[in-house]
Write a protein that holds these residues in place. Structure first.
Motif, mmCIF file in Angstrom:
data_model
loop_
_atom_site.group_PDB
_atom_site.id
_atom_site.type_symbol
_atom_site.label_atom_id
_atom_site.label_comp_id
_atom_site.label_asym_id
_atom_site.label_seq_id
_atom_site.Cartn_x
_atom_site.Cartn_y
_atom_site.Cartn_z
ATOM 1 N N ALA A 26 -11.218 -6.017 4.638
ATOM 2 C CA ALA A 26 -12.576 -6.149 5.152
ATOM 3 C C ALA A 26 -12.887 -7.599 5.474
ATOM 4 O O ALA A 26 -12.396 -8.523 4.812
ATOM 5 C CB ALA A 26 -13.584 -5.617 4.134
ATOM 6 N N TRP A 27 -13.717 -7.781 6.483
ATOM 7 C CA TRP A 27 -14.254 -9.085 6.844
ATOM 8 C C TRP A 27 -15.702 -9.130 6.371
ATOM 9 O O TRP A 27 -16.474 -8.213 6.639
ATOM 10 C CB TRP A 27 -14.192 -9.283 8.358
ATOM 11 N N TYR A 28 -16.049 -10.164 5.611
ATOM 12 C CA TYR A 28 -17.410 -10.370 5.122
ATOM 13 C C TYR A 28 -17.964 -11.643 5.746
ATOM 14 O O TYR A 28 -17.436 -12.733 5.516
ATOM 15 C CB TYR A 28 -17.425 -10.522 3.591
ATOM 16 N N SER A 29 -19.001 -11.467 6.537
ATOM 17 C CA SER A 29 -19.692 -12.590 7.142
ATOM 18 C C SER A 29 -21.117 -12.123 7.440
ATOM 19 O O SER A 29 -21.315 -10.958 7.800
ATOM 20 C CB SER A 29 -18.982 -12.999 8.440
ATOM 21 N N PRO A 30 -22.112 -12.980 7.282
ATOM 22 C CA PRO A 30 -23.483 -12.551 7.547
ATOM 23 C C PRO A 30 -23.614 -11.935 8.948
ATOM 24 O O PRO A 30 -23.235 -12.553 9.945
ATOM 25 C CB PRO A 30 -24.294 -13.840 7.427
ATOM 26 N N GLY A 31 -24.087 -10.704 8.981
ATOM 27 C CA GLY A 31 -24.267 -10.004 10.236
ATOM 28 C C GLY A 31 -23.005 -9.428 10.846
ATOM 29 O O GLY A 31 -23.043 -8.862 11.938
ATOM 30 N N ASP A 32 -21.880 -9.551 10.157
ATOM 31 C CA ASP A 32 -20.615 -9.088 10.733
ATOM 32 C C ASP A 32 -19.643 -8.641 9.638
ATOM 33 O O ASP A 32 -18.547 -9.176 9.513
ATOM 34 C CB ASP A 32 -19.985 -10.199 11.578
ATOM 35 N N CYS A 33 -20.031 -7.651 8.854
ATOM 36 C CA CYS A 33 -19.128 -7.082 7.845
ATOM 37 C C CYS A 33 -18.454 -5.869 8.474
ATOM 38 O O CYS A 33 -19.132 -4.985 9.009
ATOM 39 C CB CYS A 33 -19.902 -6.669 6.601
ATOM 40 N N ARG A 34 -17.114 -5.840 8.410
ATOM 41 C CA ARG A 34 -16.389 -4.755 9.072
ATOM 42 C C ARG A 34 -14.988 -4.623 8.504
ATOM 43 O O ARG A 34 -14.503 -5.515 7.805
ATOM 44 C CB ARG A 34 -16.331 -4.991 10.575
ATOM 45 N N ILE A 35 -14.362 -3.509 8.834
ATOM 46 C CA ILE A 35 -12.978 -3.264 8.434
ATOM 47 C C ILE A 35 -12.061 -3.803 9.522
ATOM 48 O O ILE A 35 -12.236 -3.490 10.706
ATOM 49 C CB ILE A 35 -12.736 -1.751 8.212
ATOM 50 N N LEU A 36 -11.072 -4.590 9.105
ATOM 51 C CA LEU A 36 -10.083 -5.123 10.035
ATOM 52 C C LEU A 36 -8.842 -4.233 10.100
ATOM 53 O O LEU A 36 -8.276 -4.040 11.171
ATOM 54 C CB LEU A 36 -9.687 -6.551 9.630
ATOM 55 N N HIS A 37 -8.421 -3.746 8.929
ATOM 56 C CA HIS A 37 -7.256 -2.880 8.832
ATOM 57 C C HIS A 37 -7.441 -1.956 7.628
ATOM 58 O O HIS A 37 -8.172 -2.285 6.698
ATOM 59 C CB HIS A 37 -5.958 -3.684 8.634
ATOM 60 N N SER A 38 -6.727 -0.850 7.644
ATOM 61 C CA SER A 38 -6.770 0.087 6.529
ATOM 62 C C SER A 38 -5.396 0.718 6.389
ATOM 63 O O SER A 38 -4.761 1.046 7.400
ATOM 64 C CB SER A 38 -7.833 1.144 6.786
ATOM 65 N N TRP A 39 -4.949 0.861 5.143
ATOM 66 C CA TRP A 39 -3.647 1.448 4.876
ATOM 67 C C TRP A 39 -3.791 2.548 3.826
ATOM 68 O O TRP A 39 -4.438 2.333 2.778
ATOM 69 C CB TRP A 39 -2.686 0.403 4.314
ATOM 70 N N PRO A 40 -3.204 3.700 4.051
ATOM 71 C CA PRO A 40 -3.246 4.757 3.027
ATOM 72 C C PRO A 40 -2.330 4.381 1.860
ATOM 73 O O PRO A 40 -1.283 3.757 2.068
ATOM 74 C CB PRO A 40 -2.748 5.989 3.759
ATOM 75 N N LEU A 41 -2.724 4.765 0.672
ATOM 76 C CA LEU A 41 -1.825 4.650 -0.481
ATOM 77 C C LEU A 41 -0.899 5.864 -0.445
ATOM 78 O O LEU A 41 -1.190 6.884 0.183
ATOM 79 C CB LEU A 41 -2.623 4.603 -1.784
ATOM 80 N N ALA A 42 0.217 5.763 -1.152
ATOM 81 C CA ALA A 42 1.206 6.840 -1.153
ATOM 82 C C ALA A 42 0.606 8.093 -1.764
ATOM 83 O O ALA A 42 -0.172 8.030 -2.709
ATOM 84 C CB ALA A 42 2.457 6.405 -1.918
ATOM 85 N N ARG A 43 0.986 9.243 -1.253
ATOM 86 C CA ARG A 43 0.477 10.528 -1.750
ATOM 87 C C ARG A 43 1.435 11.099 -2.773
ATOM 88 O O ARG A 43 2.603 10.991 -2.679
ATOM 89 C CB ARG A 43 0.333 11.532 -0.605
ATOM 90 N N ALA A 46 0.835 -1.207 0.000
ATOM 91 C CA ALA A 46 0.000 0.000 0.000
ATOM 92 C C ALA A 46 0.868 1.255 0.000
ATOM 93 O O ALA A 46 0.609 2.191 -0.773
ATOM 94 C CB ALA A 46 -0.941 0.004 1.204
ATOM 95 N N SER A 47 1.892 1.277 0.822
ATOM 96 C CA SER A 47 2.727 2.486 0.912
ATOM 97 C C SER A 47 3.578 2.694 -0.333
ATOM 98 O O SER A 47 4.041 3.804 -0.580
ATOM 99 C CB SER A 47 3.598 2.452 2.167
ATOM 100 N N ALA A 48 3.759 1.655 -1.138
ATOM 101 C CA ALA A 48 4.506 1.777 -2.394
ATOM 102 C C ALA A 48 3.589 2.024 -3.598
ATOM 103 O O ALA A 48 4.064 2.182 -4.715
ATOM 104 C CB ALA A 48 5.339 0.512 -2.629
ATOM 105 N N THR A 49 2.290 2.049 -3.370
ATOM 106 C CA THR A 49 1.309 2.273 -4.435
ATOM 107 C C THR A 49 0.839 3.717 -4.369
ATOM 108 O O THR A 49 0.293 4.147 -3.354
ATOM 109 C CB THR A 49 0.103 1.319 -4.270
ATOM 110 N N MET A 50 1.051 4.442 -5.437
ATOM 111 C CA MET A 50 0.614 5.839 -5.482
ATOM 112 C C MET A 50 -0.913 5.909 -5.560
ATOM 113 O O MET A 50 -1.540 5.152 -6.301
ATOM 114 C CB MET A 50 1.203 6.558 -6.700
ATOM 115 N N ALA A 51 -1.490 6.806 -4.774
ATOM 116 C CA ALA A 51 -2.926 7.074 -4.893
ATOM 117 C C ALA A 51 -3.195 7.515 -6.335
ATOM 118 O O ALA A 51 -2.328 8.112 -6.984
ATOM 119 C CB ALA A 51 -3.337 8.157 -3.908
#
Length: 187
Positions: free
Chosen positions: A170-187, A77-82
């Protein structure tokens, strides 16, 4: 003690992880369609964006999401330019999934390729399709859903001028969809 089927008797994991690029510009439409079809997949997590372009799915099982795996995703993610992209073209896959095609597609294809190389046991879509086409899912064909009817419904959101600036796990499960982690792309 393992059961007769070899399991440890613990709860069965019914979900899966997905690495995705959120597309908040289409969130009102995609969330409404999700609410219409399957409330079990409407997330209560305020960070969760239902509208997305998949980068790699299915990703690792929860037990395999160790610090090393998360560090590898962070490095990519950090090596990928937005990047900026546009959504306007409504298309349909042979399996009936109605979707939008991002332009340009190259940055999404490159991100998927880097992630797959880093995690070779996680082929895109479990290797089900010969080539991966970056897309944002809108709907599925049915007796009442056509490409044209979907285009008409989504038209007020198009063209969508978007910016890919983060990668979510993201975690996808019936009744439990949520973000586990998030990373910014390079600016």
């Amino acid at each position: 003690m393992p059961g007769a089927d070899g399991s440890d008797g613990g709860p069965e994991v019914t979900g899966h992880t997905v690495l995705l690029v959120p597309v908040p510009e289409l969130e009102p439409f995609v969330r409404a369609r999700t609410e219409h079809y399957d409330l079990d997949y409407v997330s209560a997590d305020p960070r969760f964006v239902h509208a997305h372009v998949t980068a790699l799915a299915p990703f690792l099982a929860p037990d395999d999401l160790d610090a090393d795996a998360l560090d590898r995703v962070s490095e990519i993610a950090s090596a990928t330019m937005a990047f900026d992209f546009r959504l306007e073209e409504v298309s349909v896959f042979p399996n009936g999934i109605v979707h939008l095609l991002p332009e340009p597609r190259g940055p999404f294809e490159a991100l998927t390729d880097r992630l797959w190389r880093a995690f070779p046991r996680c082929p895109p879509y479990a290797g089900e399709f010969g080539s991966v086409v970056p897309h944002l899912t809108l709907d599925a064909l049915s007796d009442s859903v056509t490409r044209g009817s979907t285009r008409d419904l989504v038209s007020s959101h198009l063209p969508a001028h978007c910016r890919a600036d983060r990668l979510d796990l993201a975690w996808y499960s019936p009744g439990d969809c949520r973000i586990l982690h998030s990373w910014p792309l390079a600016r």
